[in-house]
Design a protein around this motif. Structure first.
Motif: not given
Length: 106
Positions: A3-7, A22-24, A53-60, A79-87
């Protein structure tokens, strides 16, 4: 499976919308957000309003790395959504078991 996670720390803020698009298109698996409070870790990171705000503009999906004292205080404002990861860091938790249950509930 890899899996790839972009910082998000590496965003060019002047071109944020373009970079998110571009990331999407590249089908990145997660956006990685470091939340740093300056207490648990000696730097400051993103605030919840910036991340939301970033999450409001992206579906990742997001990968939240909470480098904060008492992560239970931060969780409800994200705004935690299904599929998110929390460490979280166990040494930063006042009650690790309760914090894990809270994360699973979200």
């Amino acid at each position: 499976m890899v899996k790839i996670s972009a910082s998000a720390m590496c965003f060019d803020w002047k071109n944020l919308g373009f970079q998110l698009h571009q990331l999407e298109l590249a089908q990145v698996d997660y956006l990685h957000f470091d939340l740093i409070d300056g207490i648990f870790a000696p730097d400051f990171g993103f605030g919840s309003s910036m991340i939301n705000s970033i999450r409001d503009n992206c579906d990742l999906p997001a990968e939240y790395h909470l480098m904060v004292e008492n992560p239970a205080k931060i969780l409800p404002i994200l705004q935690i959504r299904d599929g998110d990861i929390i460490t979280i860091h166990q040494e930063a938790c006042k009650n690790l078991h309760r914090d894990i249950l809270q994360i699973k509930k979200l």
